[in-house]
Structures are given as structure tokens and as C-alpha cells.
Write an enzyme that holds these catalytic residues in place. Structure first.
Site, PDB file in Angstrom:
ATOM      1  N   GLY A  10       0.530  -1.145   0.258  1.00  0.00           N
ATOM      2  CA  GLY A  10      -0.303   0.369   0.174  1.00  0.00           C
ATOM      3  C   GLY A  10       0.812   1.339   0.200  1.00  0.00           C
ATOM      4  O   GLY A  10       0.364   2.141   0.567  1.00  0.00           O
ATOM      5  N   ALA A  11       1.513   1.226  -1.066  1.00  0.00           N
ATOM      6  CA  ALA A  11       3.105   2.481  -0.675  1.00  0.00           C
ATOM      7  C   ALA A  11       2.526   3.613  -1.911  1.00  0.00           C
ATOM      8  O   ALA A  11       3.354   4.532  -1.807  1.00  0.00           O
ATOM      9  CB  ALA A  11       4.601   1.987  -1.288  1.00  0.00           C
ATOM     10  N   GLY A  16       1.426   4.625   3.829  1.00  0.00           N
ATOM     11  CA  GLY A  16       2.196   3.362   2.862  1.00  0.00           C
ATOM     12  C   GLY A  16       3.556   4.897   2.034  1.00  0.00           C
ATOM     13  O   GLY A  16       4.356   4.698   2.336  1.00  0.00           O
ATOM     14  N   SER A 140      -4.126  -1.114  14.340  1.00  0.00           N
ATOM     15  CA  SER A 140      -4.596  -0.090  15.021  1.00  0.00           C
ATOM     16  C   SER A 140      -4.922   0.061  16.790  1.00  0.00           C
ATOM     17  O   SER A 140      -5.042  -1.660  17.358  1.00  0.00           O
ATOM     18  CB  SER A 140      -5.744   0.375  14.215  1.00  0.00           C
ATOM     19  OG  SER A 140      -6.792   1.763  14.763  1.00  0.00           O
ATOM     20  N   TYR A 166     -13.548  -3.458  10.579  1.00  0.00           N
ATOM     21  CA  TYR A 166     -12.205  -3.091  11.373  1.00  0.00           C
ATOM     22  C   TYR A 166     -11.790  -3.171  11.844  1.00  0.00           C
ATOM     23  O   TYR A 166     -10.604  -3.855  12.409  1.00  0.00           O
ATOM     24  CB  TYR A 166     -12.313  -1.713  10.546  1.00  0.00           C
ATOM     25  CG  TYR A 166     -10.606  -1.082   9.719  1.00  0.00           C
ATOM     26  CD1 TYR A 166     -10.215  -1.155   9.665  1.00  0.00           C
ATOM     27  CD2 TYR A 166     -10.549   0.538  11.114  1.00  0.00           C
ATOM     28  CE1 TYR A 166      -8.903  -0.412   9.215  1.00  0.00           C
ATOM     29  CE2 TYR A 166      -8.817   0.283  11.404  1.00  0.00           C
ATOM     30  CZ  TYR A 166      -8.597   0.420  10.095  1.00  0.00           C
ATOM     31  OH  TYR A 166      -7.358   0.632  10.183  1.00  0.00           O
TER      32      TYR A 166
END
Length: 284
Positions: A10-11, A16, A140, A166
Site C-alpha cells: 500500500g505504498a 505507506g 490500530s 475493521y
């Protein structure tokens, strides 16, 4: 960091990208693993231009598709004999039920299972750097509200709460970190982190119109992605944590105790065994 190879999922956006920019500035060889390879190549070019580091590659990777994860793993291993740092950063949020290509609830499938498969498939490159490799999972603080429901990981139940899903996926990130350390701690260090409440596009991509609108209004008051990347960069580079493993850090790079359920070894083993069975056909 000039002799280090770092893969970041996810860069191409958000935390990211900010992580990639900061590590590129330190001279690392970066591999940007992105679902949209065109965007990934554009971001790689921009990072090379802004940092002067031209050792930035891209890798097509769709974490919602086990076949894509396997293909990306094969491509990486064919081109890179070692992996010094793996940053499992990519994440998705949705407030309506969606499934991955392989039939798992999207947030659990992407945020946990995709990274689980990627990490295990890359073990040959990770173990080449015995005692030196760092695996970093972006979790998270919302994991503290998470509960693993093994009867609903394929969206079996009709009702769906995006925030609960999530939180479940982030709890899985922490449990995976602890179990990976127990099983492979002799080969690597593995830690997880809370990046803070960061103003990324996480809640704009797949969430409904109301959730997206509310998040867009709040986002300017949240932490910037550059700040949200700080703990990932710290865990990837700082010699102070060279021998620290199986731990959970906050956005200030401070050690914190994860929730009691996240420290449950029996639950972590059960999740590992479930995940192994889920991805078995795509292991290298």
C-alpha cells in the site's frame, strides 16, 4: 539503510507513501507493492525525483486476491535474494459487506489474510537475513474493540458493521504479530503499531457517501501521513529496537500493552491455524 531492501504494501498513498518517502531519503532499496501498478510506478517516479534515490521498484499486489499475492511473492523472490524489512501497511475500510476474490470478508481478507500469506511466502528471503530482518505490521488502537468471530469471516451473517469488522481485522494484525514472533522469533523481529488517527483516504475509498463525507470534513484535523509514518520508520531503522520483538508500539514510538484478547496465545494459535488453512493452496 543503503544496503537494505524494504518492501512496503500500500505504498502509493497515505501512510505507506509517506513511509516510502522517508525510507527512500535514507537510501534504502524500496519495493512498492501496490494494487494499482500504474499508480505505483507514478509514485515511484515521484519519490525518485524528490529524494534522489533511484533504487525504487514496484510490485503489483492485490491483497484481496490470493492468486495475486502468490504471483507477487514469486516475482519478488525471483528478483531479490533477501528482504531486510517487510512493512505490512496496506489496509481497507468499508461500511458495507464485500468479499475478497476468495470469498472472505473484505477487511479481514485484505488487512489480515493477504498479509499473512505474503509474509509466509516471503520467508525464504526473510530468513536469508537471519536475526536481522524486521517485519512490521500496521495495526490500530481500535484492535482493543475487536472480537474474532470465526463463524462470520466469510460474511455468513446478514448484518454488517464496518467499524466492528475493521476492529476485528486490526485485532488479527496484533495476534498475527505475537504468533509470528513465537514461531519465527529466531529468524526475525516482528512488531506492530498504532500510527495514530491519520488523515488518509482510508474512509473515502470504499465507504458509503455519508461515512466518506464525514471523514472528509474531519480529515484536515487529523494527523498528517508524514507523522503517521513515524513509528513504521522507527521500527524499520532504529538500532534501539534491533532486538525488540513481539511488541506493540503507539504513534509516539512508545511501547504499549495491547488488549488482553490480543495477548491470548490460544486465540493467536487458532487464528494462525485458520489462516494457514485459508491460504494453503497459495503457499509457495
Amino acid at each position: 539503510m543503503k544496503d537494505k531492501t524494504i518492501l512496503i504494501t500500500g505504498a502509493n498513498d497515505g501512510i505507506g507513501r509517506a513511509t516510502a518517502e522517508q525510507l527512500a531519503g535514507r537510501g534504502a532499496h524500496l519495493v512498492l507493492a501496490c494494487r494499482d501498478d500504474t499508480k505505483g510506478q507514478r509514485v515511484a517516479k515521484e519519490i525518485m525525483e524528490t529524494t534522489g534515490n533511484h533504487n525504487v521498484d514496484t510490485l503489483p499486489l492485490d491483497l484481496a486476491d490470493f492468486a495475486s499475492v502468490k504471483a507477487a511473492s514469486e516475482e519478488f523472490l525471483a528478483e531479490h535474494p533477501k528482504l531486510d524489512v517487510l512493512i505490512n501497511n496496506a489496509g481497507v475500510y468499508t461500511d458495507r459487506l464485500e468479499l475478497t476474490t476468495d470469498g472472505y470478508e473484505l477487511q479481514f481478507g485484505v488487512n489480515h489474510l493477504g498479509h499473512f500469506l505474503l509474509t509466509l511466502n516471503l520467508l525464504p528471503a526473510i530468513q536469508c537475513c537471519r536475526h536481522c530482518t524486521r517485519v512490521i505490521n500496521v495495526a490500530s488502537a481500535i484492535h482493543k474493540k475487536g472480537v474474532l468471530d470465526f463463524t462470520n469471516l466469510r460474511g455468513e451473517k446478514k448484518s454488517y458493521n464496518g467499524t466492528e469488522a475493521y476492529a476485528q481485522s486490526k485485532l488479527a494484525n496484533v495476534l498475527f504479530t505475537m504468533e509470528l514472533d513465537r514461531r519465527y522469533g529466531q529468524d526475525m523481529t516482528t512488531n506492530c503499531l498504532h500510527p495514530g488517527l491519520v488523515g488518509t483516504r482510508l474512509a473515502n475509498k470504499k465507504a458509503g457517501a455519508l461515512t466518506s463525507a464525514v471523514w472528509s470534513m474531519y480529515k484536515p484535523f487529523a494527523t498528517r501521513p508524514e507523522q503517521g509514518a513515524a513509528t513504521s520508520v522507527y521500527l524499520a531503522t532504529n538500532p534501539e529496537v534491533r532486538d525488540v520483538s513481539g511488541r506493540y508500539f503507539d504513534e509516539r514510538q512508545c511501547l504499549q500493552k495491547p488488549s488482553a484478547i490480543a495477548r491470548n496465545e490460544q486465540l493467536a494459535r487458532r487464528l494462525w491455524e485458520y489462516s494457514e488453512q485459508a491460504v494453503a493452496d497459495f503457499r509457495l
